[in-house]
Design an enzyme around this catalytic site. Sequence first.
Site, PDB file in Angstrom:
ATOM      1  CB  SER A  48     -12.543 107.441  51.488  1.00  0.00           C
ATOM      2  OG  SER A  48     -12.272 106.009  51.696  1.00  0.00           O
ATOM      3  CB  VAL A  58     -12.229 101.164  43.843  1.00  0.00           C
ATOM      4  CG1 VAL A  58     -12.541 101.670  42.357  1.00  0.00           C
ATOM      5  CG2 VAL A  58     -13.789 101.359  44.365  1.00  0.00           C
ATOM      6  CD  GLU A  59     -12.222 102.614  49.567  1.00  0.00           C
ATOM      7  OE1 GLU A  59     -12.603 102.043  50.542  1.00  0.00           O
ATOM      8  OE2 GLU A  59     -12.666 103.725  49.637  1.00  0.00           O
ATOM      9  N   GLY A  60      -9.450  97.772  47.080  1.00  0.00           N
ATOM     10  CA  GLY A  60      -9.098  96.358  47.273  1.00  0.00           C
ATOM     11  C   GLY A  60     -10.074  95.444  46.355  1.00  0.00           C
TER      12      GLY A  60
END
Length: 808
Positions: A207, A497-499
């Site tokens: 990622s 996670v990831e925003g």
Amino acid sequence: MTILLILVACGALAYFRARLWMWSAILIGIALGLYALAPAAGDHTVIVVAIVAFLSALLSIAPLRRAILTPPLFALFKRMLPPLSATEREALEAGSVGWDGELFSGDPQWRKLLALPAPALTTAEQAFLDGPVEQLCAMLDDWQIIEHDKDLPPAVWQFLKEERFFGMIIPPEYGGLGFSALAHSAVIMKLASRSITAAVTAMVPNSLGPAELLLRYGTAQQKDYYLPRLARGEEVPCFALTGPEAGSDAASLPDLGVVCKGMFEGKEIVGIRLNWEKRYITLGPVATLLGLAFKLNDPEHLLGDKVELGITLALIPTNTPGISIGRRHVPLDIPFQVGPNWGKDVFIPLDYLIGGAEHAGQGWRMLMECLGVGRSISLPALSTGAGKLACRGVGAYARIRRQFRVPVGTMEGVEEPLARIAGLTYQMDAARVLTCAAVDRGEKPSVLSAIVKYNLTERMRLVLNDAMDVAGGAAICLGPRNYLGRPYQAIPIGITVEGANILTRTLIIFGQGAIRSHPYVLKEMRAVADPDPKSGLQQFDRAFFAHVGLTISTAVRALWLGLSGTFFLCVPGGPSRRILQRTTRRCNAFALTADLAMLVLGGNLKRKEKLSGRLADILANLYLISAMVKQFEERGRPLDELPLLEWGCAESLRGIDSAFVGFFANLPNRPIAWLLRTLTFPLGIRPQGASDRLGHRVATLLMAPSALRDRLTAGIYLPTSTEEALGRIDDALPKVVAAEEVEKKLRTARKEKKIFAADDEEARREAVAAGVISPAEAEMVSAANAARREVIRVDDFPADYGRSLPLP
Ligand SMILES: Cc1cc2nc3c(=O)[nH]c(=O)nc-3n(C[C@H](O)[C@H](O)[C@H](O)COP(=O)(O)OP(=O)(O)OC[C@H]3O[C@@H](n4cnc5c(N)ncnc54)[C@H](O)[C@@H]3O)c2cc1C
């Protein structure tokens, strides 16, 4: 009469989005025609002709328009538009616009979407899924990993590295697998259905992180050195952005690098002295290569004139002096490696900067450009894997588990969550595939990736909550037999996670989409920010008047579509025709609402997160419907899938209409709210989801073996051994279904007093003796009962469990 004719002509021109010169030509033509036909109609026709001619000339003769109309509007916009910070601007400019642009246009070209080629895995990708991924899944014992080892076993780490799971996105020329986004997603989805720990471990290096950043920005030397090592798993990467003071507001990170001279490998060089404190860094505790984000200053002007260069990215071996890799966090008991790290006066050469010194200060743009791709793939895949697991397991369990003498899934109360489990998973899978296909076409979907990240992780939460309810105690008592408890525990990880999801919904999706995906807003903003006022004015003129035309058109279309019921809308035919017509109308209503919301709220829209969140819900549901229809059409309109398509789309339409209701009720500018509501829903809004009957059909699909059930759950790991939870369920379901007919015969025989025994086994013997059932049928019921008993069993442990050793 003249005015009426002109109004009708205007309506038609607006509806069909005619160009300005066509407006002028047609209106002047009508007015002159009327005058020629009926000069006696009087002076008012002359006046109308004069007004129309003047306005048309003003609007369609560009030099005239730019001399008279545009300058004051341009000045007004300059005052109105909120100043953007550098990081906001970089986030807005990052990524590409795809289907989201069509949705913002209000008139999506469905044929364009349907004409896109269906994504497919290559033979090599399929072989990897059937080979190493299947093998890895078989190696994973999630109970052992979580309860005992608190880590993946060494053999699994070794296998991940050797089989190049960490190099899925690295091209073959660097020794990686060079997989498509679809294949990458399929791998993560399958792993997630077996072990979230393994899925997260495999997904992070693929990622947003060192490999992705190197591929896009690395120098040839960096790529040649690191990419083969990363592909082979000789380097374990992590990427550190978050710190104690910089979570959601990651751009505010206080970590600092200062350009200075220092000693490196015995020589004095120009380098960077770094101090940082990071936390929550996945793979951090075992990483050998640390991707680091920090702010860079150059007080001695060793790199150039600027002192504050901005966010910068470096790749630093974790054994560099001054780096401390802290201990581990325990993320809700899911033992993937994650932890803090910090650096004290770490001196690195400029070569460690990703892309070299010329990329100093460009870190935020680099991150934003890469974010779209990773966010499109990893968490959507993980969420869909969890959804499919719930469909497969809980759908069958609802048939196998009986209460009140019937399968629990046949009770209406249970049908409701079962329908949601199936329908939401169908939505998730379609959106996952459509988004991966966009990435594989080379898009960097910044807005769509935020939509799928937020919506798929939220749907995973809904599905797993429902699954837990339907499975009851069997999902609550943890142990090797419980395949749902751990994914349920892990839900908030994907959410955060990831925003983090609240921020993604209320700030990013519409906030970014309204500017990025809108056909004209970004162009207007760029024009306003253009340092050359003449070129700025020209660009603004073009974008602004096209924008006005679009808004007028969406307003006219909204009213017409609202009154006409959309039956006349020209969309592709087939079973999804009505869905597309209804969706096109919502799309148009969304485009108009978004435009007027931006006009009346301006920069305040950023703070009006509840309103922005509702617009994000509308946009997201429009995307989900697009994805479902596309998938249905790609699969050749399979009729057995129609209930899922209809359920998924009905629920998305309900989501859209509810969001409109909330938006209109809460827009502070009441006259505009009233106008919008009247134009877009002139006959009122009645949010309606799927009917109970449709819900029944969808729930039933999960409760028996079928090609459709296999298609809905395709791509997850299906153990064949009855020693495994899902294997046991898959073994029991056909047996239970097959035995039901025989059980019916037994119930009838009991009612007719042909058999009397209270004990089931004894009753079956009696029934065989009385010729009610055959010995083979008696055996079928015995086998089904044995399988059912195995499925409903739960684990138990010693009273001093957890304190006694060895653990079971
Ligand atoms: C298990 C795990 C693994 C992680 N892995 C990594 C990694 O590998 N690398 C890395 O750099 N980071 C990583 N992170 C960090 C992750 O990206 C952050 O946790 C996330 O960005 C949120 O930050 P926070 O937890 O500090 O929440 P906060 O920023 O404190 O936010 C709290 C809440 O407020 C909301 N919020 C904040 N601002 C707004 C706003 N303007 N509008 C609306 N809502 C808002 C958020 O949505 C959230 O719900 C990881 C985190 C976890 C838990």
